[in-house]
Design a protein around this motif. Structure first.
Motif, mmCIF file in Angstrom:
data_model
loop_
_atom_site.group_PDB
_atom_site.id
_atom_site.type_symbol
_atom_site.label_atom_id
_atom_site.label_comp_id
_atom_site.label_asym_id
_atom_site.label_seq_id
_atom_site.Cartn_x
_atom_site.Cartn_y
_atom_site.Cartn_z
ATOM 1 N N PRO A 1 -8.333 42.031 82.395
ATOM 2 C CA PRO A 1 -8.342 41.495 81.327
ATOM 3 C C PRO A 1 -7.969 40.119 80.948
ATOM 4 C CG PRO A 1 -7.747 43.856 81.419
ATOM 5 C CD PRO A 1 -7.922 42.684 82.603
ATOM 6 N N PRO A 2 -9.369 39.739 80.796
ATOM 7 C CA PRO A 2 -8.862 38.166 80.069
ATOM 8 C C PRO A 2 -8.187 38.046 79.369
ATOM 9 C CG PRO A 2 -11.211 38.029 79.725
ATOM 10 C CD PRO A 2 -10.094 39.339 80.597
ATOM 11 N N HIS B 1 -1.977 43.459 75.338
ATOM 12 C CA HIS B 1 -1.421 42.288 73.493
ATOM 13 C C HIS B 1 -2.022 42.862 72.137
ATOM 14 C CE1 HIS B 1 -2.043 39.454 77.201
ATOM 15 N NE2 HIS B 1 -0.636 38.756 77.102
ATOM 16 N N TYR B 2 -1.945 42.356 71.825
ATOM 17 C CA TYR B 2 -1.659 42.802 70.577
ATOM 18 C C TYR B 2 -2.727 41.478 70.174
ATOM 19 C CZ TYR B 2 0.206 46.979 69.278
ATOM 20 O OH TYR B 2 0.434 49.089 69.083
ATOM 21 N N VAL C 1 -10.654 42.252 65.463
ATOM 22 C CA VAL C 1 -10.883 43.471 66.897
ATOM 23 C C VAL C 1 -10.886 44.763 66.778
ATOM 24 C CG1 VAL C 1 -10.808 41.033 68.061
ATOM 25 C CG2 VAL C 1 -8.606 42.458 67.961
ATOM 26 N N GLY C 2 -11.358 45.212 67.612
ATOM 27 C CA GLY C 2 -11.314 47.007 68.529
ATOM 28 C C GLY C 2 -11.306 47.372 69.285
ATOM 29 N N ARG D 1 -10.971 51.233 75.973
ATOM 30 C CA ARG D 1 -9.724 51.196 74.909
ATOM 31 C C ARG D 1 -10.022 49.334 75.151
ATOM 32 N NH1 ARG D 1 -4.159 53.940 73.742
ATOM 33 N NH2 ARG D 1 -4.325 52.921 71.626
ATOM 34 N N PHE D 2 -10.548 48.786 75.200
ATOM 35 C CA PHE D 2 -10.836 47.328 75.504
ATOM 36 C C PHE D 2 -11.187 47.055 73.973
ATOM 37 C CE2 PHE D 2 -13.455 43.109 76.195
ATOM 38 C CZ PHE D 2 -12.006 42.615 76.654
#
Lengths: 632, 379
Positions: free
Chosen positions: A62-63, A159-160, A176-177, A198-199
């Motif tokens: 994932p970026p 990351h959060y 975001v969610g 959960r992306f």
């Protein structure tokens, strides 16, 4: 010179050997064909299995999501590393014992342990399940140090998304969610990243509208997996490309001030730079903390947000549309001037009401204003003046002028649910309401009541256009990855400058002359004079009987039936820099409630304007560019 | 009266030569090249500008050169054969100084509009010079030791220069091409027997020399041969290519997954998917049938070459045509063997299909010679 003639033996030999050679080559070609057949046809099943049962599989990397900054380069959304602990059931032997042991090192509640065990039992044994997240580096270190005692446990880095300004930017940025089934059904985006459980994707605001650039491009990791899909080893990788950084036109200081000034009201305010359309503040109150959504909002919080009658989730600045009330009078006035139906000095007598077909249309001042010209009609906000002129101007001209000034038309903003508002026409009423347009509708529309609807953003645009004389359009995003977004609408309005000046003078009078409806909100600083217009729009219909009894005072009414308070303005009056619109839902009168708020925000904007130039984006912001895999 | 003057009247002149072209051959070449364009388009995932378009432009250019060469009498090409050889040798010698290094090997000279691989050029030059030699050589001397040693030297000189670059695949092709011309020219079988024996000994020697200070090949070349013999020994290194290409080929089945439907090459498992390993894409997307069709096209090209050569009474023309045909054969035979796991990975492109300017240009120049020989053949 004579060449030796060689027709004989060698010629024969050449033919023979060529045929021999061709035969050999034919044999080899045949062998190739046979081998081709062996691989492609006879062993097809096993190779197809290898190809499709993912002997060599790809895993997405994932970026890292792009960052969002304000015009001053202050980060509004960034990524914080999230240390978490994953557990693979089949490697841990007895998961429960391992988890209990883990609980002695890091804080995990009994609840977490149960839900982790439950999750693991639902999934296949080799799938990693997150058992704890949001940990400190010390905890990770402790877990690593105790690794031999904790089979199947691996520290990971995720990351959060962090929104440091919390409530102030909730409506602009959104949040975001994790991607949901509903999201997938709504989009034709085939990015494989969306299939990662959960992306995180943008759910609202800028995060949603600029989702693709912000998301970045996934990388690919080629891994060898065995027949049941367990990772054997990594064969190679192609790095992901981080998302684009976005710079907004908002000034975080003014945004914060505006949010504070709106306070506990249900209100919206938009401040726009009239020279280039930059929206420097866009506030909608009350707000909410988008950070709560990122980490999964609790049911209590969610219910509180949803049941609040002030609708904190709604971005009232662009999604809320309101009858603009008297702030619409500039539109009617300009339409009348343009059509030549009235001259600035023509006078109309206001006796407190106008009677038309046995119906009384009331002015807000019961006793009437006496004889008023255009200037007075704006300054004192006389309704009868507009009832009178609008009969000649007609709804089509008024509607066309509203659209010229940005009401009832679409504005391209990088926000979801940007409403068009409504500049009604006869045709519209026929189509949508299946009824004929009556003259009373025109009278109501002339003072911004009835069918007319505008969002606070559109009112700011309207004011900016009147102030600048150009068709300036709103701008919320300054640049994506340093590629600037163009300024739109520098061309002049299709309105005689003399007409604009007459209206501007009236607006100046509203704030700065005796008898002006917003006289109490004057800016007294030299050269910072504000020109504006108050508006108080009715939410209910006042019946004849009610009026006979005496109109009930606003404060005696339940909140949701009170009038909306509106105010639009620009300043400085002789060299406009900002336009502003303030709408306080059910706030009461425009002059008493909305105008003081607008004045304070305008003052703050002018004070900050010295230091409001775009700054380049800082490079040292924690973007979370380090990748989880590299640590593993 | 010379051999040539005797036949001058029967040889076409001027623009009418067009009628005497070996058109079936030109059509077959075009058909193969078109297969290549399709595959390059597919491998790039539908991005025509990436590989297909440059390839089409280069092919058109190459066809132009071929047609131009066909108009020029074969006699001219005979005359310049020796110069072509010397020129090629000079370029090979110069490459370490002016060449570009890619992938650890100095093989390219940058000509601005395209890159030139002198070793590719050498394949044709060796065929030409040997054809010239046997055209000139007296019939009775063909198998005499001295007159056999001379062409062997002509072959070995460029072979070793290319080997030093290092480019094992091309060196072997040069050697094989030269040997075939000698064979067709009539050199006694005994010599070939001895040559094959000594090659066997040499290979044994090469392996024996491994890990000694006299090591004769680069480590990666040893590795490639070893993994060829046992691909499972290194599934992630050198064996990776073969395993992956077999997976792609094998998953195609009888008729393949369909154009643009391949999955394996799109995932970038093979770094050389558009060059040496392009056949895997054909196999995956068009299956066994697709592979056989390409193989048949190649076979037909060879047949037209050999028929032309056998009907040509000019010895130089015949020898060049057969030499070119055979070189062409080696290209696709080695490439396909490699892709299908029958030969080590040596880095030979699939002729006219693989992406790359140098090899395609040289091949079309070579077929220009074949066309010239065909047009100007004594009848």
């Amino acid at each position: 010179m004579k060449r030796p003639v060689k027709p004989g033996r060698l010629r024969q030999m050449l033919t023979r050997r060529t045929i021999l050679l061709a035969g050999l080559q034919a044999g080899i070609i045949g062998t190739l064909g046979v081998q081709m057949r062996r691989i492609a046809v006879e062993q097809n099943q096993s190779f197809r299995l290898l190809a499709e049962e993912n002997r060599v599989n790809i895993r997405l990397i994932p970026p890292v999501r792009g960052l969002v900054f304000d015009r001053l380069g202050k980060p509004l959304a960034y990524n914080e590393p999230n240390y978490k602990i994953d557990m693979v059931r089949e490697q841990s032997g007895d998961p429960e014992t391992v988890l209990r042991r883990l609980a002695t090192i890091i804080p995990i509640s009994e609840e977490d342990i149960t839900s982790a065990l439950q999750e693991m039992s639902k999934r296949r044994g080799f799938v990693p399940v997150t058992v704890a997240e949001d940990l400190d580096w010390e905890h990770i270190a402790a877990v690593s140090a105790n690794a031999p005692a904790l089979p199947g446990i691996t520290p990971e880095l995720g990351h959060y998304r962090i929104y440091p300004q919390a409530d102030d930017f909730a409506h602009i940025l959104g949040f975001v969610g994790p991607v949901s089934d509903y999201d997938l059904s709504q989009t034709d985006d085939d990015d494989p990243l969306l299939l990662i459980p959960r992306f995180q994707i943008g759910k609202n605001g800028i995060e949603r509208r600029i989702e693709k650039p912000l998301r970045g491009k996934s990388g690919v990791k080629r891994i060898e997996v065995n027949s049941i899909g367990r990772v054997m080893r990594v064969l190679g990788r192609e790095e992901s490309q981080p998302g684009a950084n976005v710079q907004l036109t908002i000034d975080n200081r003014l945004q914060r001030y505006t949010m504070e000034r709106l306070g506990k009201e249900s209100a919206a305010a938009v401040v726009m730079d009239v020279r280039n359309g930059d929206i420097v503040a866009m506030a909608s109150a009350p707000s909410f903390d988008p950070n709560k959504f990122v980490r999964g909002i609790s049911t209590t919080d969610w219910n509180a947000l949803n049941t609040d009658i002030y609708k904190p989730m709604l971005n009232k600045a662009v999604t809320g549309t309101y009858p603009p009330g008297s702030t619409f009078k500039m539109v009617t006035a300009l339409a009348a001037l343009k059509g030549g139906f009235v001259k600035p000095d023509d006078k109309v007598y206001c006796g407190g009401f106008l009677e038309l077909h046995n119906r009384r249309f009331h002015c807000w001042r019961r006793g009437g204003h006496g004889k008023v010209n255009l200037h007075d009609s704006l300054k004192e906000s006389c309704d009868v003046y507009y009832y009178e002129i609008s009969q000649e101007v007609g709804i089509e001209n008024i509607s066309a002028m509203a659209k010229e000034l940005g009401i009832g038309v679409e504005h391209e903003l990088e926000l979801p649910a940007v409403r068009e508002g409504l500049a009604p026409t006869k045709d519209w009423k026929k189509r949508r309401r299946d009824a004929d347009w009556v003259i009373g509708d025109t009278l109501n529309a002339s003072i911004g009541q009835g069918f007319v609807l505008a969002s606070p953003m559109q009112l700011a645009v309207m004011t900016a256009r009147i102030a600048s004389g150009t068709k300036i359009s709103p701008r919320l995003v300054n640049a994506i990855d340093n590629r600037p977004h163009p300024v739109k609408g520098r061309e002049p309005l299709d309105i005689d400058p003399a007409h604009l000046n007459a209206v501007r003078k009236g607006m100046y009078g509203v704030v700065n002359e005796r008898g002006g409806t917003a006289g109490g909100s004057r800016i007294r600083k030299e050269g910072w004079d504000m020109a504006g217009k108050t508006g108080t729009s009715q939410v209910r219909f006042i019946t004849k009987e009610e009026r006979a009894r005496g109109v009930i005072r606003n404060s005696d009414l339940p909140w949701e039936r009170r009038d909306h308070a509106l105010f639009v303005a620009y300043a400085p009056a002789d060299n406009p820099r900002f336009s502003i619109s303030v709408v306080v839902e059910h706030g009461g009168g425009g002059s008493a409630v909305a105008a003081p708020i607008a004045r304070d925000i305008m003052l703050e904007a002018l004070e900050l304007s010295e230091d409001m130039d775009y700054r380049s984006l800082p490079t040292d912001v924690r973007a979370g560019r380090e990748r989880p895999d590299d640590k593993a | 009266m010379s051999y040539l003057e005797q036949n001058i009247r029967t040889i076409p002149t001027g623009l009418s030569k067009v009628l005497y072209f070996n058109w079936p051959l030109a059509l077959l070449l075009t058909a193969v090249a078109c297969t290549g364009f399709l595959m390059l388009y597919s491998v790039s995932g539908g991005d025509i500008e990436r590989w297909a378009q440059p390839q089409i432009i280069r092919f058109a250019l190459g066809m132009g050169v071929m047609i131009f060469m066909a108009f020029i009498p074969i006699n001219f090409w005979r005359e310049i054969s020796a110069f072509a050889y010397i020129f090629g040798i000079a370029l090979l010698v110069a490459v370490p100084y002016i060449g570009e290094t890619r992938g650890g090997a100095q093989r390219w000279i940058d000509l601005k509009f395209m890159t030139l691989q002198p070793s590719e050029l050498m394949k044709v030059a060796v065929v030409m010079v040997l054809a010239l030699y046997y055209d000139w050589l007296d019939e009775r001397r063909v198998s005499r030791p001295f007159w056999v040693a001379l062409p062997i030297l002509l072959i070995l000189l460029p072979t070793f220069l290319v080997l030093g670059q290092p480019d094992l695949g091309t060196a072997l092709l040069i050697m094989a091409g030269g040997a075939i011309v000698m064979f067709i020219a009539g050199v006694s079988f005994w010599y070939f027997g001895i040559a094959i024996l000594s090659i066997v000994l040499l290979v044994t020697g090469v392996f024996a020399s491994k890990d000694t200070e006299y090591q004769m090949l680069k480590d990666y070349q040893y590795k490639r041969i070893e993994t060829f013999l046992d691909p499972s020994s290194d599934p992630l290194g050198s064996g990776y290519h073969i395993t992956q290409s077999k997976i792609a080929l094998g998953s195609g089945g009888l008729t393949g997954r369909g154009f643009m439907q391949g999955t394996q090459q799109r995932l970038n498992f093979l770094p050389e998917k558009h060059t040496d390993f392009i056949f895997t894409t054909l196999g995956e997307e068009f299956g066994f049938v697709g592979g056989i069709v390409l193989l048949a096209l190649y076979g037909l090209i060879l047949i037209f070459c050999y028929v032309s050569a056998l009907s040509n009474r000019d010895r130089f023309g015949s020898l060049v045509t057969i030499g070119v045909g055979t070189t062409f054969f080696f290209y696709f035979a080695v490439n396909m063997s490699m892709v299908m796991g029958l030969a080590p990975v040596v880095g030979v492109p699939l002729p006219l299909v693989s992406y790359g300017g140098s090899a395609m240009m040289v091949l079309l120049i070579a077929f220009g010679l074949v066309q010239s020989a065909h047009v100007h053949r004594p009848r």
